[in-house]
Design a protein around this motif. Structure first.
Motif, PDB file in Angstrom:
ATOM      1  N   UNK A  57       0.814  -1.213   0.000  1.00  0.00           N
ATOM      2  CA  UNK A  57       0.000   0.000   0.000  1.00  0.00           C
ATOM      3  C   UNK A  57       0.851   1.267   0.000  1.00  0.00           C
ATOM      4  N   UNK A  58       2.114   1.128  -0.446  1.00  0.00           N
ATOM      5  CA  UNK A  58       2.981   2.302  -0.580  1.00  0.00           C
ATOM      6  C   UNK A  58       3.336   2.489  -2.055  1.00  0.00           C
ATOM      7  N   UNK A  59       4.425   3.178  -2.344  1.00  0.00           N
ATOM      8  CA  UNK A  59       4.787   3.457  -3.734  1.00  0.00           C
ATOM      9  C   UNK A  59       5.635   2.401  -4.389  1.00  0.00           C
ATOM     10  N   UNK A  60       5.887   1.275  -3.713  1.00  0.00           N
ATOM     11  CA  UNK A  60       6.801   0.280  -4.286  1.00  0.00           C
ATOM     12  C   UNK A  60       6.272  -0.387  -5.561  1.00  0.00           C
ATOM     13  N   UNK A  61       4.943  -0.649  -5.720  1.00  0.00           N
ATOM     14  CA  UNK A  61       4.502  -1.210  -7.003  1.00  0.00           C
ATOM     15  C   UNK A  61       4.818  -0.295  -8.185  1.00  0.00           C
ATOM     16  N   UNK A  62       4.663   1.018  -8.000  1.00  0.00           N
ATOM     17  CA  UNK A  62       4.986   1.955  -9.076  1.00  0.00           C
ATOM     18  C   UNK A  62       6.483   1.928  -9.382  1.00  0.00           C
ATOM     19  N   UNK A  63       7.295   1.817  -8.331  1.00  0.00           N
ATOM     20  CA  UNK A  63       8.744   1.721  -8.537  1.00  0.00           C
ATOM     21  C   UNK A  63       9.078   0.455  -9.313  1.00  0.00           C
ATOM     22  N   UNK A  64       8.446  -0.659  -8.934  1.00  0.00           N
ATOM     23  CA  UNK A  64       8.701  -1.934  -9.620  1.00  0.00           C
ATOM     24  C   UNK A  64       8.286  -1.865 -11.084  1.00  0.00           C
ATOM     25  N   UNK A  65       7.155  -1.265 -11.367  1.00  0.00           N
ATOM     26  CA  UNK A  65       6.695  -1.138 -12.752  1.00  0.00           C
ATOM     27  C   UNK A  65       7.652  -0.268 -13.561  1.00  0.00           C
ATOM     28  N   UNK A  66       8.160   0.806 -12.950  1.00  0.00           N
ATOM     29  CA  UNK A  66       9.121   1.665 -13.646  1.00  0.00           C
ATOM     30  C   UNK A  66      10.418   0.908 -13.928  1.00  0.00           C
ATOM     31  N   UNK A  67      10.858   0.111 -12.974  1.00  0.00           N
ATOM     32  CA  UNK A  67      12.065  -0.693 -13.189  1.00  0.00           C
ATOM     33  C   UNK A  67      11.852  -1.691 -14.329  1.00  0.00           C
ATOM     34  N   UNK A  68      10.673  -2.299 -14.376  1.00  0.00           N
ATOM     35  CA  UNK A  68      10.362  -3.259 -15.443  1.00  0.00           C
ATOM     36  C   UNK A  68      10.300  -2.568 -16.799  1.00  0.00           C
ATOM     37  N   UNK A  69       9.801  -1.332 -16.818  1.00  0.00           N
ATOM     38  CA  UNK A  69       9.712  -0.602 -18.083  1.00  0.00           C
ATOM     39  C   UNK A  69      11.094  -0.233 -18.613  1.00  0.00           C
ATOM     40  N   UNK A  70      12.057  -0.055 -17.711  1.00  0.00           N
ATOM     41  CA  UNK A  70      13.395   0.378 -18.118  1.00  0.00           C
ATOM     42  C   UNK A  70      14.334  -0.773 -18.461  1.00  0.00           C
ATOM     43  N   UNK A  71      14.017  -1.988 -18.040  1.00  0.00           N
ATOM     44  CA  UNK A  71      14.908  -3.117 -18.300  1.00  0.00           C
ATOM     45  C   UNK A  71      14.055  -4.362 -18.522  1.00  0.00           C
ATOM     46  N   UNK A  72      14.167  -4.995 -19.692  1.00  0.00           N
ATOM     47  CA  UNK A  72      13.318  -6.159 -19.997  1.00  0.00           C
ATOM     48  C   UNK A  72      13.588  -7.362 -19.106  1.00  0.00           C
ATOM     49  N   UNK A  73      14.667  -7.332 -18.345  1.00  0.00           N
ATOM     50  CA  UNK A  73      14.962  -8.451 -17.451  1.00  0.00           C
ATOM     51  C   UNK A  73      14.153  -8.380 -16.158  1.00  0.00           C
ATOM     52  N   UNK A  74      13.512  -7.241 -15.911  1.00  0.00           N
ATOM     53  CA  UNK A  74      12.746  -7.057 -14.674  1.00  0.00           C
ATOM     54  C   UNK A  74      11.267  -7.283 -14.958  1.00  0.00           C
ATOM     55  N   UNK A  75      10.608  -8.079 -14.127  1.00  0.00           N
ATOM     56  CA  UNK A  75       9.184  -8.384 -14.294  1.00  0.00           C
ATOM     57  C   UNK A  75       8.450  -8.140 -12.980  1.00  0.00           C
ATOM     58  N   UNK A  76       7.270  -7.566 -13.081  1.00  0.00           N
ATOM     59  CA  UNK A  76       6.453  -7.262 -11.910  1.00  0.00           C
ATOM     60  C   UNK A  76       5.270  -8.212 -11.867  1.00  0.00           C
ATOM     61  N   UNK A  77       5.049  -8.806 -10.695  1.00  0.00           N
ATOM     62  CA  UNK A  77       3.933  -9.731 -10.504  1.00  0.00           C
ATOM     63  C   UNK A  77       3.056  -9.162  -9.393  1.00  0.00           C
ATOM     64  N   UNK A  78       1.858  -8.732  -9.747  1.00  0.00           N
ATOM     65  CA  UNK A  78       0.948  -8.149  -8.764  1.00  0.00           C
ATOM     66  C   UNK A  78       0.145  -9.243  -8.077  1.00  0.00           C
ATOM     67  N   UNK A  79      -0.567  -8.853  -7.022  1.00  0.00           N
ATOM     68  CA  UNK A  79      -1.375  -9.812  -6.283  1.00  0.00           C
ATOM     69  C   UNK A  79      -2.663  -9.144  -5.811  1.00  0.00           C
ATOM     70  N   UNK A  80      -3.684  -9.966  -5.608  1.00  0.00           N
ATOM     71  CA  UNK A  80      -4.956  -9.460  -5.082  1.00  0.00           C
ATOM     72  C   UNK A  80      -5.112  -9.774  -3.603  1.00  0.00           C
ATOM     73  N   UNK A  81      -4.098 -10.412  -3.012  1.00  0.00           N
ATOM     74  CA  UNK A  81      -4.182 -10.749  -1.593  1.00  0.00           C
ATOM     75  C   UNK A  81      -2.796 -10.698  -0.963  1.00  0.00           C
ATOM     76  N   UNK A  82      -2.764 -10.480   0.326  1.00  0.00           N
ATOM     77  CA  UNK A  82      -1.513 -10.481   1.077  1.00  0.00           C
ATOM     78  C   UNK A  82      -1.317 -11.872   1.677  1.00  0.00           C
ATOM     79  N   UNK A  83      -0.249 -12.531   1.280  1.00  0.00           N
ATOM     80  CA  UNK A  83      -0.019 -13.902   1.743  1.00  0.00           C
ATOM     81  C   UNK A  83       1.347 -14.071   2.389  1.00  0.00           C
TER      82      UNK A  83
END
Length: 752
Positions: A57-83
């Motif tokens: 619930x902070x800004x880290x998903x946006x950071x991860x998506x930006x990292x993935x956009x800048x380097x094809x080796x980085x992939x972001x996997x989102x989730x609908x639940x906290x496990x």
């Protein structure tokens, strides 16, 4: 295309990567970018980085998506639940395509060679799981970093058998808990054993997976290199336990016996002791919970029911004593920008060109309003000299720390018995020689200090002593690039001061390469070391162009050594020629050329001409007696020799970098005869102020002409002095570098 929870992640259709680096992320906005950056800097580029978010619930998903956009080796996997981290890692591993799975926390860092080192070890030991040691550092600057493993585990590689694992993965045990190590796991072995993280565990999920892997027969080796950097901070989940977490761990411990039905008696005892320790920890957490609620009756009943848990009362008491201990203080001038210079030169003052160059840069840093610190992580800088005396020039540094020595005021004393032994033998041999006695004593050459291989003591010293001063980082010679990751300051700008392009240096020697005093590295090795930094400081333009071509990921500065010119030109007398040089192969080869081909021609034309050779290079010619040549050795002050000399020569035929003797000569306003090797990279600036030739006869004739023609000698001297003033001023040479270190980039013009 594979599905994540709530998001589709497109995977490459090319061949699978060698390694899948798995990062479980929950609210990691503060450190995630730095963690991913350190993973992307791995020497093995054939990787993928899977960031499995756990409903942050902070800004880290946006950071991860930006990292993935800048380097094809980085992939972001989102989730609908906290496990929890176990669930996040399972989601990432389900999508992983690599041969190896590398577990990596979102707040940690890793050394650029980590993955490569561990895979090589896995192949060597036929291992399915491999981990390294942890370099544990506190997020607070000034706190001391330390290695996690102790003797004997820190001494060398070892196989982690079930017995060894259970004996040491004990909650609140006296030995480091091996469950904290961060392994890489062979993907095929993980699949064959059908292993997944247990999502019922919010902490110790790594430990549980390793136990089940050992039960399935996977081989686990530990390679205790300091290549995983484990960050301690208040938000880390591994530093917080709850009653629910501990009860889940107790339940997991109760299942271990069934996983090892054929275990020997020693292993069974270790399992039982570990299980008891986990139950003690759970009981103690119940006690603390009751104490916090001021429920004395429950608190007493808990400890009465499980008396062995009372021993854990030592933990809060120890924590209280630690809080009473004074915290390390930063420099009293903490409001300035600190620049850490890491060097393994023997720097005692402006005694040679490379030391003078570094001290000049340090002076420019201080003049720009920053605070330079000097860190020297190798005791080898003393060489054969057990005692060094530091000159006043080193007072430019805010702090100066050297590993493996005692330091009293301006004196540095080696703590290495071998250095004292070798020095004593040399003194004995010298005394015996005076009495005509020749002793056969061992005379093993000492390695060049800048190229001595790094060891873990060096690395730990850098991590412990340098981090608090590394707002910006300056590395002295490319061989010290190893210091950059060890400082664990990914936000700090780092630059390498080249001094020399060693590939070019080696090529210049040709068939005489074995005469060079510096280790040879190939083009790929040199470029790879440079790529660890954000910028490279080249001492001349040809070498800057090489860096721009071969290491396009770094910024490049051309920063020749600055001149400190005399007020007026010094034409000198009609008979004196001067050569200044240290005892290195390029200078030795240059004097051999003088002796073989040049000096006899000069003496034939000017019989009373004298050549003065100053500097430690004289030691290589102690038995040479040539008419008109005087070997002075090291002199305390070169100024009288420069004033006397009518001509200064630099007949270098091999070498690289900027020839400091050239800058010294133009700054003194001298008529100069030099070779093209001497002028490498500064030809445009020097222009016609220096006579340049590589031909025997032409070189000798130029010396003769200048000695015989005072007017021409004065003209050349004045031209050289003007070049020193206009093209080699400190601001012109170092201004762009200091601006960049200060955080205001002012790069050189783009290199063509």
């Amino acid at each position: 295309m594979r599905a994540g929870y709530g998001k589709l992640v497109t995977m490459e259709t090319a061949l699978p990567p060698r390694v899948s680096i798995v990062i479980a992320n929950y609210n990691g906005e503060r450190y995630l970018a730095a963690a991913v950056k350190s993973a992307l800097q791995q020497s093995i580029s054939d990787i993928e980085i899977l960031i499995a978010d756990d409903l942050s619930n902070d800004g880290s998903p946006a950071i991860a998506l930006a990292l993935a956009a800048n380097d094809p080796r980085v992939h972001f996997i989102a989730s609908t639940r906290n496990s929890g981290p176990a669930g996040a890692r399972n989601r990432a591993i389900a999508q992983a395509r690599g041969d190896w799975i590398a577990i990596f926390d979102n707040d940690d860092l890793m050394h650029p060679l980590r993955i490569e080192t561990l895979i090589e070890a896995a192949d060597r030991y036929c291992a399915d799981i491999v981990s390294d040691d942890l370099l544990v550092f506190d997020n607070q600057l000034g706190s001391e970093a330390k290695r996690f493993l102790e003797h004997p585990e820190a001494d060398g590689p070892f196989e982690l058998t079930p017995l060894r694992y259970f004996s040491q993965t004990v909650m609140y045990g006296k030995k480091p808990n091996l469950g904290f190590l961060k392994p890489i796991i062979r993907h095929s072995a993980l699949k064959a054993a059908r292993l997944r993280y247990d999502e019922r565990l919010r902490i110790a999920e790594d430990d549980d997976l390793i136990i089940r892997a050992l039960a399935a027969g996977l081989r686990y080796w530990v390679i205790p290199t300091l290549t995983y950097f484990y960050r301690k901070h208040a938000q880390s989940i591994s530093h917080r336990t709850s009653i629910a977490d501990l009860e889940a761990m107790v339940a997991a411990s109760s299942r271990i016996d069934r996983l090892f039905p054929s275990a020997d008696a020693a292993t069974r005892r270790a399992i039982a002791q570990r299980s008891a320790a986990t139950q003690d920890a759970a009981a103690f957490e119940h006690f603390l919970d009751a104490a916090r609620k001021r429920d004395a009756l429950t608190a007493v009943r808990v400890l009465w029911t499980r008396k062995s848990a009372a021993q854990l009362l030592r933990l809060p008491l120890a924590a209280r004593f630690r809080r009473l201990k004074p915290r390390p203080q930063l420099s009293t001038k903490q409001f300035g920008r600190h620049v850490l210079i890491v060097s393994r030169q023997r720097i005692v003052g402006r005694t040679n060109g490379s030391s003078t160059y570094l001290l000049d840069i340090a002076s420019a840093i201080r003049e720009a309003g920053m605070l330079p610190h000097l860190l020297q992580p190798s005791p080898s800088i003393t060489g054969r000299r057990p005692i060094l005396r530091l000159g006043n020039d080193l007072s430019i540094f805010e702090t100066h720390r050297i590993r493996g020595v005692w330091k009293w005021g301006s004196f540095v004393v080696s703590r290495d018995f071998r250095v004292w032994k070798d020095a004593s033998q040399a003194i004995i041999a010298r005394i015996a020689k005076r009495f005509g006695i020749r002793l056969s004593l061992p005379d093993t050459p000492y390695p060049h200090t800048i190229t001595v291989p790094w060891n873990d003591d060096d690395r730990l010293f850098v991590a412990q002593q340098g981090r608090q001063h590394a707002d910006a980082i300056l590395i002295d010679y490319v061989f010290q690039a190893e210091a950059i990751p060890m400082l664990m300051r990914p936000e700090a700008q780092s630059a390498i001061v080249m001094h020399d392009l060693f590939v070019q240096r080696a090529n210049s020697f040709g068939s005489a390469a074995n005469r060079d005093s510096v280790d040879i590295i190939d083009e790929n090795q040199e470029a790879r070391l440079m790529s660890r930094a954000d910028a490279v400081v080249a001492i001349q333009s040809q070498e800057a162009e090489w860096v721009a071509r071969h290491v396009p990921t770094v910024s490049v500065f051309t920063a020749p050594m600055a001149a400190h010119p005399v007020p007026v030109a010094q034409p000198g007398d009609d008979r004196t020629v001067l050569f200044v040089g240290s005892n290195t192969s390029p200078n030795v080869i240059a004097i051999e050329w003088i002796l073989e081909s040049l000096w006899e021609r000069v003496r034939s034309a000017i019989p009373d001409a004298q050549l003065i050779i100053a500097g430690s290079v004289s030691a290589a010619f102690s038995s040479v007696t040539t008419p008109g040549i005087k070997f002075c050795g090291v002199v305390p002050d070169l100024e009288p020799l420069y004033r006397q000399a009518g001509v200064v020569i630099s007949p270098l035929t091999v070498g690289s970098g900027l020839k400091i003797k050239l800058i010294d000569a133009i700054a003194r306003g001298k008529a100069i005869v030099a070779t093209s090797v001497t002028l490498q990279g500064v030809e445009a600036e020097i222009g016609s102020s220096v006579i340049c030739t590589n031909d025997d006869a032409t070189f000798a004739n130029a010396i003769i002409t200048l000695l015989k023609d005072p007017a021409e000698r004065l003209k050349r001297a004045e031209l050289a002095l003007e070049v020193a003033r206009t093209d080699f001023s400190p601001q012109r040479c170092y201004g762009a570098v200091t601006d960049w270190l200060a955080g205001s980039p002012k790069l050189n013009e783009p290199l063509s």
